[in-house]
Design a protein around this motif. Structure first.
Motif, PDB file in Angstrom:
ATOM      1  N   CYS A 102       3.646  -6.476   0.448  1.00 30.91           N
ATOM      2  CA  CYS A 102       4.830  -6.301   0.608  1.00 30.91           C
ATOM      3  C   CYS A 102       5.696  -7.400  -0.459  1.00 30.91           C
ATOM      4  O   CYS A 102       5.252  -8.614  -0.596  1.00 30.91           O
ATOM      5  CB  CYS A 102       5.760  -6.924   1.608  1.00 30.91           C
ATOM      6  N   CYS A 111       8.687   0.447   2.479  1.00 26.13           N
ATOM      7  CA  CYS A 111       7.409   0.120   2.871  1.00 26.13           C
ATOM      8  C   CYS A 111       6.380   1.303   3.391  1.00 26.13           C
ATOM      9  O   CYS A 111       5.265   1.515   2.687  1.00 26.13           O
ATOM     10  CB  CYS A 111       6.872  -1.072   3.537  1.00 26.13           C
ATOM     11  N   HIS A 120       9.206  -6.598  10.475  1.00 29.80           N
ATOM     12  CA  HIS A 120       8.776  -5.741   9.440  1.00 29.80           C
ATOM     13  C   HIS A 120       7.551  -5.056   9.286  1.00 29.80           C
ATOM     14  O   HIS A 120       7.591  -3.594   9.625  1.00 29.80           O
ATOM     15  CB  HIS A 120       8.795  -6.532   8.126  1.00 29.80           C
ATOM     16  N   GLU A 128       6.886  -1.050  10.569  1.00 33.36           N
ATOM     17  CA  GLU A 128       6.169   0.024   9.758  1.00 33.36           C
ATOM     18  C   GLU A 128       5.160   0.877  10.405  1.00 33.36           C
ATOM     19  O   GLU A 128       4.944   1.922  10.077  1.00 33.36           O
ATOM     20  CB  GLU A 128       5.566  -0.877   8.373  1.00 33.36           C
TER      21      GLU A 128
HETATM   22 ZN    ZN Z   1       7.105  -4.309   3.469  1.00 30.27          ZN
END
Ligand code: ZN
Ligand code: AMP
Length: 494
Positions: free
Chosen positions: A29, A210, A235, A239
Motif C-alpha cells: 500500500c 487496493c 484497510h 480488502e
Molecule cells: Zn492498500
C-alpha cells in the motif's frame, strides 16, 4: 535456512514459499499523495524495500507493485482549498514521493494510480452488487455488506460475532445496512470532484482501490501484501472481505506489517513538534544515507524509536563502512591470501543471510558486517590482509549493500537537490549551515571527483607536486577533503 517471515494472518513466523515457482508477486500500500512523506511513512517503505531487495538477492524474480492513492477526502479538500485540480495537486506530491524515495535509495516499484483505474473499480462494485455482496444507498454510494463475509476480522483477530447488523450505530444516520459496512464507492457531494462511471458518478473508496489494482496486476491470489501496522484494520481487513467474497479464493498469502515508528519515545505528531518529513531532516543537515541506515537498523516488527542521537550514530556507522571499503580498494597489499580473512568473508555472508532469513533481522545482519570490519581492520594494521583476501571481503560488503544500500557516497549530490528545492517552498530559512556546505560539495559528482583524484595521482607519479596541490586546493574549495596516505589517495566530503 530459507526465508522465514511473520505472517499477520497466521500470527506465526512461516517459511516463505511463493505460490508459483520462482516468482514472487508482492503489493505494498503506497502513499496518499496530499503532502510530503514523513519519516514514519518511510520507515514502512524502507522495510518493504528491504524485503524486496532480499527476495531478489535470494534468487526470486519479484513483481512488486505499489499504489498511489491520488483521490481521497483530504486530497479533494486540499485541492479545492488551493484552487487547483485534483490532478495538479496530487502530481506535485507524487513527484515529491518519488524523489524522496530515490533520496534514500528505495527502489522503484511498478506504480499504479487510483484515478487511472476507475472503470475497473466500478466494474468490481457491479460484480459485488450482482452477488448481493454490496448495495447502493439513496445518494448513489455503494457499501460492502459485511454480514456476507463471516470470516471478517480474521486478519486483525477482532471478534465481530457479537455484533448484529445495524447494532450500536443508528443505521439511518449512516445510511448503511450495518454499522460495519464500509463504503466501496462514494457519491459526490455538491461541488466535489468526481468521476463518471458505469455505476454512476463518484469516486472509489480507498479499500476498493487496493483490491482492484493488486488483483489486476498480480492475479486473484498473490504472495504478499505489505503496509504499516495501522493498515491491518480496517484497510486490509476490508480488502480481504471484498476480494475473497468475490473470487472465493485466498487474496494474499503473506501479510507483512511494519511496526510504527516513534520519535524520541513519543508518537509523532505535528502538535508535539516531533513531526519530520524526510526533507526536514536533510534541511537540518542530516545525510540521506544516515536516515536510511537508521530506518533499517531496527527489525521491521520491533518498535523503532527515532532519535537525533541515533541519527548521528547511524552517520558514524555508514562512515566506518565507507572508510573500510576505501581502505580495501585504495590499499597496497602483499600477494597471496590468508585462511583467516577468507574464512571471515565467507562466514560474514553466511551470518548475514541467516539473520535476514530470520524474519529480516536487519540488526543482526548489520552486527555481522561490523564484526567483519572490526576483525579485518585489526588484521589490516598488522599486515594480515593479502591481495587475494580483498575480493572476498569486498564481495561481502557488496552483498550487504545490495540490501542496505548506503555505501556509495552520493549524499552531497542528493543534499544539493533538497537545498535547491527549499526556496521553491519558502523553506530557505530552514537551511542549516551543514546543508549549505554539503550542497556546495554536491556540485561535483563522485565521478568528477574521481577524475581529479586520478589526475592528482598521475601528477604525483610525475613528481609534479605543484599540479597535485592545485587540484587538492580546488577540491578543498568545494568541500572535498583529500588525504594522501602511504596506502594511496583518499577523499571524502566535508
Ligand atoms: Zn492498500
Ligand atoms: P499514508 O500515506 O498515510 O497512507 O501512509 C503510507 C504508509 O506509511 C502506510 O503503510 C502507513 O501504514 C505507514 N505509516 C504511517 N505512519 C507511520 C509511522 N509512524 N510508522 C510507520 N509507518 C507509518
Amino acid at each position: 535456512m530459507a526465508l522465514h517471515l511473520f505472517n499477520t494472518m497466521s500470527s506465526r513466523i512461516e517459511e516463505f514459499q511463493p505460490l508459483r515457482d520462482n516468482e514472487v508477486r508482492m503489493y505494498a500500500c503506497g502513499p496518499t499523495v496530499y503532502d510530503y512523506g514523513h519519516i514514519g511513512n518511510f520507515r514502512t517503505f524502507v522495510a518493504v524495500d528491504l524485503l524486496y531487495r532480499y527476495l531478489r538477492q535470494s534468487g526470486y524474480s519479484v513483481r512488486y507493485v505499489m499504489n498511489i492513492t491520488d483521490v481521497d477526502d483530504k486530497i479533494i479538500r486540499n485541492a479545492a482549498r488551493d484552487g487547483v485540480s485534483v490532478r495538479q495537486f496530487t502530481a506535485k506530491y507524487e513527484t515529491a514521493f518519488v524523489e524522496d524515495s530515490a533520496l534514500i535509495n528505495i527502489e522503484t516499484p511498478k506504480f499504479v494510480r487510483a484515478t487511472e483505474n476507475i472503470p475497473q473499480m466500478a466494474e468490481f462494485v457491479s460484480r459485488l452488487v450482482e452477488k448481493n455482496l454490496a448495495y447502493r444507498t439513496e445518494d448513489g454510494s455503494y457499501y460492502f455488506r459485511i454480514a456476507k463475509f463471516p470470516e471478517y476480522g480474521k486478519l486483525s483477530k477482532k471478534d465481530f460475532k457479537g455484533m448484529q447488523d445495524g447494532a450500536r450505530v443508528d443505521v439511518d444516520e449512516y445510511e448503511k445496512d450495518s454499522a460495519r459496512d464500509f463504503a466501496l464507492w462514494k457519491a459526490p457531494k455538491p461541488g466535489e470532484a468526481s468521476w463518471d462511471s458505469a455505476i454512476g458518478p463518484g469516486r472509489p473508496g480507498w479499500h476498493l482501490e487496493c483490491s482492484v489494482m493488486s488483483m489486476q496486476e498480480l492475479g486473484e491470489s498473490f504472495d504478499l501484501h505489505a503496509g504499516g501496522e495501522d493498515l491491518i484494520f480496517p484497510h486490509h481487513e476490508n480488502e480481504i472481505a471484498q476480494s475473497e467474497s468475490l473470487t472465493g479464493k485466498m487474496f494474499a498469502h503473506f501479510w507483512f506489517h511494519a511496526r510504527f515508528l516513534l520519535v524520541e519515545g513519543e508518537k509523532m505528531s505535528k502538535s508535539l513538534g516531533n513531526f519530520f518529513t524526510l526533507r526536514d531532516l536533510v534541511l537540518k543537515g542530516h545525510k540521506p544515507s544516515s536516515i536510511r541506515y537508521l530506518l533499517t537498523s531496527v527489525p521491521y516488527r520491533n518498535q523503532l524509536n527515532f532519535t537525533f542521537d541515533g541519527l548521528k550514530q547511524a552517520a558514524v556507522s555508514v562512515e566506518r563502512l565507507r572508510n573500510f571499503r576505501l581502505r580495501l580498494t585504495a590499499g597496497n597489499f602483499a600477494g597471496g591470501s590468508t585462511s583467516a580473512m577468507q574464512a571471515l568473508a565467507a562466514e560474514t555472508v553466511t551470518r548475514m543471510r541467516a539473520a535476514l532469513d530470520d524474519d529480516l533481522n536487519t540488526a543482526q545482519a548489520q552486527a555481522a558486517i561490523f564484526e567483519m570490519v572490526r576483525q579485518a581492520n585489526a588484521a589490516f594494521d598488522s599486515g594480515g590482509i593479502k591481495k587475494d583476501d580483498v575480493p572476498p571481503l569486498l564481495a561481502a560488503l557488496s552483498k550487504f549493500d545490495e540490501i542496505f544500500a548506503v555505501l556509495d557516497d552520493d549524499d552531497a549530490a542528493k543534499m544539493k537537490r533538497v537545498f535547491d528545492w527549499a526556496p521553491t517552498e519558502g523553506r530557505d530559512k530552514d537551511i542549516s549551515e551543514v546543508l549549505r556546505d554539503a550542497a556546495q560539495s554536491g556540485q561535483l559528482s563522485d565521478a568528477d571527483i574521481e577524475k581529479k583524484i586520478a589526475a592528482m595521482k598521475s601528477a604525483r607519479a610525475a613528481r609534479d607536486f605543484k599540479a597535485s596541490d592545485a587540484l587538492r586546493a580546488e577540491l578543498a574549495a568545494v568541500g572535498i577533503l583529500v588525504e594522501i596516505t602511504k596506502d594511496g589517495i583518499r577523499w571524502r566530503r566535508k
